[in-house]
Write a protein that holds these residues in place. Structure first.
Motif, PDB file in Angstrom:
ATOM      1  N   SER A 427      -8.237  52.853  46.090  1.00  0.00           N
ATOM      2  CA  SER A 427      -8.030  54.274  46.367  1.00  0.00           C
ATOM      3  C   SER A 427      -6.559  54.620  46.267  1.00  0.00           C
ATOM      4  CB  SER A 427      -8.567  54.651  47.751  1.00  0.00           C
ATOM      5  OG  SER A 427      -7.731  54.160  48.776  1.00  0.00           O
ATOM      6  N   VAL A 428      -6.297  55.895  46.018  1.00  0.00           N
ATOM      7  CA  VAL A 428      -4.937  56.436  45.982  1.00  0.00           C
ATOM      8  C   VAL A 428      -4.955  57.775  46.704  1.00  0.00           C
ATOM      9  CG1 VAL A 428      -2.965  57.064  44.549  1.00  0.00           C
ATOM     10  CG2 VAL A 428      -4.627  55.418  43.685  1.00  0.00           C
ATOM     11  N   SER A 429      -4.048  57.967  47.640  1.00  0.00           N
ATOM     12  CA  SER A 429      -3.956  59.233  48.366  1.00  0.00           C
ATOM     13  C   SER A 429      -2.540  59.357  48.905  1.00  0.00           C
ATOM     14  CB  SER A 429      -5.004  59.303  49.493  1.00  0.00           C
ATOM     15  OG  SER A 429      -4.879  58.194  50.360  1.00  0.00           O
ATOM     16  N   ASN A 430      -2.329  60.272  49.847  1.00  0.00           N
ATOM     17  CA  ASN A 430      -0.992  60.414  50.397  1.00  0.00           C
ATOM     18  C   ASN A 430      -1.000  60.211  51.902  1.00  0.00           C
ATOM     19  OD1 ASN A 430      -1.646  62.976  51.678  1.00  0.00           O
ATOM     20  ND2 ASN A 430      -1.489  63.908  49.668  1.00  0.00           N
ATOM     21  N   MET A 431       0.177  59.926  52.434  1.00  0.00           N
ATOM     22  CA  MET A 431       0.402  59.926  53.872  1.00  0.00           C
ATOM     23  C   MET A 431       1.646  60.765  54.115  1.00  0.00           C
ATOM     24  SD  MET A 431       1.776  56.062  54.562  1.00  0.00           S
ATOM     25  CE  MET A 431       3.234  55.385  53.756  1.00  0.00           C
ATOM     26  N   ILE A 437       5.144  64.267  51.920  1.00  0.00           N
ATOM     27  CA  ILE A 437       4.077  63.381  51.470  1.00  0.00           C
ATOM     28  C   ILE A 437       4.650  62.168  50.742  1.00  0.00           C
ATOM     29  CG2 ILE A 437       2.373  65.213  51.302  1.00  0.00           C
ATOM     30  CD1 ILE A 437       2.799  65.119  48.234  1.00  0.00           C
ATOM     31  N   PHE A 438       4.006  61.036  50.950  1.00  0.00           N
ATOM     32  CA  PHE A 438       4.324  59.800  50.251  1.00  0.00           C
ATOM     33  C   PHE A 438       3.012  59.188  49.771  1.00  0.00           C
ATOM     34  CE2 PHE A 438       7.930  60.528  52.952  1.00  0.00           C
ATOM     35  CZ  PHE A 438       9.018  60.092  52.195  1.00  0.00           C
ATOM     36  N   LEU A 439       3.052  58.589  48.616  1.00  0.00           N
ATOM     37  CA  LEU A 439       1.849  57.997  48.044  1.00  0.00           C
ATOM     38  C   LEU A 439       1.506  56.692  48.745  1.00  0.00           C
ATOM     39  CD1 LEU A 439       2.683  58.612  44.289  1.00  0.00           C
ATOM     40  CD2 LEU A 439       1.016  59.840  45.677  1.00  0.00           C
ATOM     41  N   LYS A 440       0.223  56.506  48.972  1.00  0.00           N
ATOM     42  CA  LYS A 440      -0.260  55.227  49.484  1.00  0.00           C
ATOM     43  C   LYS A 440      -1.469  54.811  48.660  1.00  0.00           C
ATOM     44  CE  LYS A 440      -3.612  56.656  53.052  1.00  0.00           C
ATOM     45  NZ  LYS A 440      -3.686  58.098  52.824  1.00  0.00           N
ATOM     46  N   TRP A 472       4.360  58.526  41.328  1.00  0.00           N
ATOM     47  CA  TRP A 472       3.465  57.536  40.732  1.00  0.00           C
ATOM     48  C   TRP A 472       4.010  57.062  39.384  1.00  0.00           C
ATOM     49  CZ3 TRP A 472      -0.305  55.006  43.030  1.00  0.00           C
ATOM     50  CH2 TRP A 472      -1.252  54.318  42.277  1.00  0.00           C
ATOM     51  N   ASN A 473       4.667  57.958  38.654  1.00  0.00           N
ATOM     52  CA  ASN A 473       5.164  57.662  37.309  1.00  0.00           C
ATOM     53  C   ASN A 473       6.679  57.518  37.328  1.00  0.00           C
ATOM     54  OD1 ASN A 473       2.968  60.248  36.855  1.00  0.00           O
ATOM     55  ND2 ASN A 473       2.429  58.227  36.086  1.00  0.00           N
ATOM     56  N   LEU A 474       7.179  56.457  36.710  1.00  0.00           N
ATOM     57  CA  LEU A 474       8.615  56.191  36.723  1.00  0.00           C
ATOM     58  C   LEU A 474       9.421  57.295  36.045  1.00  0.00           C
ATOM     59  CD1 LEU A 474       8.733  52.349  35.982  1.00  0.00           C
ATOM     60  CD2 LEU A 474       9.075  53.514  38.166  1.00  0.00           C
ATOM     61  N   ALA A 521      -0.842  62.223  44.285  1.00  0.00           N
ATOM     62  CA  ALA A 521      -1.555  61.066  43.756  1.00  0.00           C
ATOM     63  C   ALA A 521      -2.362  61.473  42.524  1.00  0.00           C
ATOM     64  CB  ALA A 521      -2.491  60.499  44.818  1.00  0.00           C
ATOM     65  N   PRO A 522      -2.582  60.563  41.589  1.00  0.00           N
ATOM     66  CA  PRO A 522      -3.407  60.891  40.421  1.00  0.00           C
ATOM     67  C   PRO A 522      -4.869  61.064  40.809  1.00  0.00           C
ATOM     68  CG  PRO A 522      -2.855  58.563  40.415  1.00  0.00           C
ATOM     69  CD  PRO A 522      -2.073  59.186  41.534  1.00  0.00           C
ATOM     70  N   PRO A 523      -5.517  62.156  40.400  1.00  0.00           N
ATOM     71  CA  PRO A 523      -6.930  62.358  40.724  1.00  0.00           C
ATOM     72  C   PRO A 523      -7.863  61.542  39.838  1.00  0.00           C
ATOM     73  CG  PRO A 523      -6.162  64.174  39.407  1.00  0.00           C
ATOM     74  CD  PRO A 523      -4.965  63.306  39.648  1.00  0.00           C
ATOM     75  N   VAL A 524      -7.340  61.065  38.722  1.00  0.00           N
ATOM     76  CA  VAL A 524      -8.081  60.196  37.807  1.00  0.00           C
ATOM     77  C   VAL A 524      -7.237  58.947  37.610  1.00  0.00           C
ATOM     78  CG1 VAL A 524      -9.121  59.950  35.533  1.00  0.00           C
ATOM     79  CG2 VAL A 524      -9.104  62.190  36.662  1.00  0.00           C
ATOM     80  N   PHE A 525      -7.791  57.785  37.963  1.00  0.00           N
ATOM     81  CA  PHE A 525      -6.991  56.564  37.843  1.00  0.00           C
ATOM     82  C   PHE A 525      -7.879  55.377  37.489  1.00  0.00           C
ATOM     83  CE2 PHE A 525      -8.230  56.815  42.320  1.00  0.00           C
ATOM     84  CZ  PHE A 525      -8.650  55.522  42.603  1.00  0.00           C
ATOM     85  N   VAL A 526      -7.249  54.357  36.949  1.00  0.00           N
ATOM     86  CA  VAL A 526      -7.945  53.136  36.554  1.00  0.00           C
ATOM     87  C   VAL A 526      -8.051  52.213  37.760  1.00  0.00           C
ATOM     88  CG1 VAL A 526      -7.867  51.080  35.102  1.00  0.00           C
ATOM     89  CG2 VAL A 526      -7.195  53.306  34.164  1.00  0.00           C
TER      90      VAL A 526
END
Length: 853
Positions: A427-431, A437-440, A472-474, A521-526
């Motif tokens: 899973s990917v979401s935020n905290m 917000i920060f990605l977790k 999420w992306n550099l 966070a990306p809503p579509v991810f691998v």
């Protein structure tokens, strides 16, 4: 920033949903399974089973809404509006809002609607008031009284349980589950919710389902917890509680849901995704600690972190991993240096270093040990690196990897690295920390354990203040600037939050943080990516009902080849989509998965194991070339993709290695007890199988064969190796041209079609004529076979093939050598069936038969 990002997106989302979600103006929600999460004046539709929330309504009112509750009588959601004063709102399924002025109905953060239509709003520490929301009542939309709780409760939401018509809440700080009689205001302290014990979150959104299960959402992390069937609990009862899902965080959270709607539940032992969140059994957070699912797992060490392969770094990373294997380097937290909290901890330093940002005494009963992977400085853009593992009872429960860079953000991302090395992104979401917000993310490692991951970077501004960035992306990070980079992972979401919060506090101690720049966070991810025999297999998570995605990137067919651009459109119609992408044979492939809404894309890297030169051999090799295999491998063998050739001039051993996996981890080949390959070259060739379980290099399995100028097929059984052993954990294959004197000699080596097979003779039919034996392997053959025999002298041989009618269908001459010979035959356009062969020279003839599948 987040609000503007989402506003620009909403129009696109509404267009997408319009075809499937058509409702009349201001029509009721009625009783649906979704929960509705209100953040300020935005509304998310949340699937409690998965935790995923989709923004459905934005800026639905001019002022913030709170105290929301679902009204079972009319099917609408009602809320308290911050301004103007004494204003209630009725919200329909299309987020059309009607406003009503109700005397003596001040704004409230805590509210819900009784099944009879009475709206209960908490007005202070121990007070509450009631508004009639039953349209059939003569007192509709009036304040019908106030009440006093038997004790003051510090809570941020409450909800009615339709199973007993009682109000329930969890108190902040104490984590007490409180049951409230709405008729009398009596508060029962049932007990501390076990799963929340020791936490200090704000529980701003709570819900019920038809079975009386109580769902509690933490504002800071977005974690959803479940307290089961609270109507059956009394004071002092054993409370059954657990994690349930990981959702979005917010500093302003409130929730509403129909209390008689079911919430899908996961059966943790049947191997089925029962609740439709794409997670099966122990992968589902609701199964944590249930049945056979573990509640704790050790995290990986920071000493192993910091790298994934990419087109620029692949050879350097292979060199680093190879060096660790060859030197048998293994990090041990038992012998690592213990880090002691300094006296000047959390004090501003005149000479700021990475050590000033290392949390101490944050995780209870944990000891800090240094695990710094200093070899990262030599092959990445890091100029300094510090890593600390937090160890409890001999196991790491958390890790901080801190790296300083000078001209750009650190070029490694853990969410790429973990999938690259075989992990799954669950899973990917935020905290939310400091109201930003920060990605977790939640990662399932190949051994089945889970890690919770976050990363961010602090950039020193010209005014000597810090700006913190999290993306999420550099390519979203500020360019041409140095950073202090922090990658954090822990065995629980709560420990992750504590470490991240403390790192940011320590950053603030050194220099003020004057700005935050973060992404969604990306809503579509691998979730998972694998490469095998020309195919890339993807498990893709998609939180929308359907979406069009674009896969674009660059691949290399071999380690020494050039890049090739690849693009493909993919339609996703499910939450979890299994996609096979025909990429052709490749060495590595880096790509971006974009979505039609231009939301945060996902970046992924996949690679095969690596062919590389031993670092001590590199100066003496004038040509090193890797090429693709000309033939496909049969399904019953373990094929090693790609071939290599080198040219060298030296008086020392020259070695080429092949890792079987990108991370040089061991592979179980116990069902294949022989290695086969074709080779030609100069002198003697040492073949070594490097096992993970063998520490000393001199104790690894090896054998030596003689090369000739013509290609030979070698089949070596595991028992024919020196130091023969089981091949259940092979990490690398080593091919070494052996130096036979101190003289500089020009040599060549070409190795093709390396594979592991069941045995040197399994499935092989042997024919012996004129005191000579020919071994055909494999037999039956699919696309090719090797015809091997021994010869006493060097001779020219004719190889001929005849069909069942005696017609010659193939002939070719080749030069044999004294010793072992192997002739490789490709079936070409021959059909399936039995054939006869003849191998003859001026004084020998060998015959036999073979089958083509």
């Amino acid at each position: 920033m987040m609000k503007n990002y989402l506003k620009s997106l909403l129009v696109l989302l509404l267009v997408n949903f319009a075809a499937t979600k058509i409702v009349a103006q201001n029509s009721p929600f009625n009783c649906v399974e979704e929960a509705y999460l209100f953040q300020n004046n935005d509304v998310y539709s949340q699937n409690l089973a998965s935790g995923n929330a989709v923004l459905d309504g934005i800026n639905i009112t001019p002022a913030n809404i709170n105290g929301v509750g679902y009204n079972s009588v009319d099917g609408y959601i009602w809320g308290s509006l911050k301004s103007p004063a004494n204003t209630l709102v009725r919200i329909g399924a299309n987020y059309q809002v009607d406003t009503y002025t109700v005397a003596n109905a001040p704004f409230s953060y805590v509210g819900d609607v009784h099944p009879n239509g009475t709206y209960y709003l908490k007005s202070g520490g121990d007070g509450f008031y009631k508004v009639d929301l039953d349209p059939a009542s003569p007192t509709y939309l009036t304040n019908i009284g106030t009440g006093t709780l038997s004790r003051s409760i510090n809570c941020h939401d409450w909800a009615f349980n339709a199973a007993d018509n009682m109000l329930y809440t969890v108190e902040k700080g104490t984590n007490l589950l409180c049951k409230i009689d709405p008729a009398t205001g009596v508060v029962q302290e049932i007990g501390i919710v076990p799963i929340l014990s020791g936490l200090n979150y704000t529980y701003g959104a709570v819900y019920f389902d038809v079975d009386g299960n109580f769902y509690v959402s933490a504002n800071q992390t977005g974690t959803v917890y479940i307290v089961r069937q609270v109507q059956n609990l009394g004071i002092g009862s054993i409370i059954s509680s657990n994690l349930f899902a990981y959702g979005p965080s917010s500093s302003s959270n409130d929730g509403a849901r129909c209390p008689t709607a079911p919430v899908p539940q996961e059966d943790c032992t049947n191997g089925v995704d029962d609740d439709g969140d794409g997670l099966v059994d122990c992968d589902d957070p609701s199964c944590s600690g249930v049945a056979v699912c573990p509640v704790f797992s050790a995290t990986s060490s920071g000493n192993d972190g910091g790298l994934e392969s990419n087109n620029r770094l692949s050879q350097q990373i292979s060199y680093r991993n190879f060096s660790r294997v060859k030197n048998n380097y293994k990090f041990s937290s038992l012998t690592a240096r213990r880090v002691v909290k300094p006296q000047n901890y959390a004090a501003r330093s005149s000479n700021m270093t990475l050590w000033d940002f290392i949390p101490m005494d944050v995780l209870e009963n944990a000891q800090a040990v240094e695990s710094s992977p200093s070899d990262l400085v030599d092959i990445t853009n890091a100029v300094d690196v510090v890593s600390v593992d937090y160890v409890r009872d001999g196991a790491s429960i958390g890790t901080l990897l801190a790296l300083q860079t000078e001209s750009s953000v650190y070029e490694h991302t853990k969410h790429i690295c973990d999938r690259f090395t075989g992990a799954e992104l669950l899973s990917v979401s935020n905290m939310e920390i400091n109201e930003n917000i920060f990605l977790k993310s939640v990662v399932k490692k190949p051994d089945g354990s889970q890690e919770f991951v976050a990363s961010f970077s602090a950039r020193l501004l010209p005014d000597n203040n810090f700006s913190v960035e999290s993306h999420w992306n550099l390519d979203k990070f500020t360019q041409d600037s140095g950073f202090y980079n922090f990658q954090i992972w822990a065995s629980t979401i709560d420990d992750l939050y504590k470490l991240a919060e403390e790192v940011l506090r320590l950053v603030e101690v050194q220099k003020p943080i004057t700005s935050y720049n973060t992404s969604e966070a990306p809503p579509v991810f691998v979730r998972k990516v694998e490469y095998n025999q020309g195919e890339v297999h993807l498990d893709i998570v998609n939180i929308f009902s359907n979406v069009s995605t674009t896969l674009e990137g660059y691949k290399r067919n071999t380690e020494t080849g050039s890049e090739e651009f690849v693009s493909q459109q993919i339609e996703l119609n499910e939450y979890l989509n299994h996609v096979t992408f025909d990429a052709g044979a490749l060495y590595d492939f880096g790509f971006r998965l974009s979505n039609q809404y231009d939301m945060t894309p996902d970046d992924v890297f996949v690679s095969d194991g690596t062919w590389g030169l031993d670092y001590s051999s590199q100066p003496y090799v004038s040509n090193f070339n890797v090429s693709q295999n000309a033939t496909n491998f049969d399904p019953d063998v373990y094929g090693v993709e790609r071939n290599f050739a080198i040219e060298t001039s030296s008086n020392q051993d020259i070695s080429v290695y092949r890792s079987l996996t990108p991370k040089f981890s061991g592979v179980d080949l116990s069902s294949h007890d022989a290695i086969s390959f074709n080779a030609k070259g100069t002198g003697k060739l040492k073949v070594m199988l490097v096992k993970e379980s063998i520490e000393a290099w001199e104790n690894q399995m090896y054998t030596i064969v003689d090369l000739t100028e013509n290609s030979q097929n070698f089949i070596i059984n595991k028992n024919d190796f020196v130091n023969a052993n089981e091949i259940n954990d092979v990490k690398m294959i080593f091919f070494t041209l052996v130096a036979e004197s101190n003289q500089t000699v020009n040599k060549t080596l070409e190795v093709t079609d390396v594979l592991f097979r069941s045995s040197a003779t399994a499935g092989v039919e042997e024919e012996q004529l004129v005191n000579n034996k020919v071994t055909v392997s494999p037999n039956p053959m699919a696309s090719s076979a090797s015809f091997s025999f021994n010869s006493d002298t060097k001779s020219v041989y004719n190889f001929e093939v005849y069909d069942l009618f005696g017609k010659r269908v193939f002939k070719q001459s080749f030069e044999g050598v004294a010793g072992r010979n192997s002739y490789s035959f490709n079936k070409r356009n021959l059909s399936s069936g039995m054939y006869f062969f003849s191998i003859q020279s001026s004084n020998k003839q060998m015959k036999g038969k073979f089958l083509i599948k």
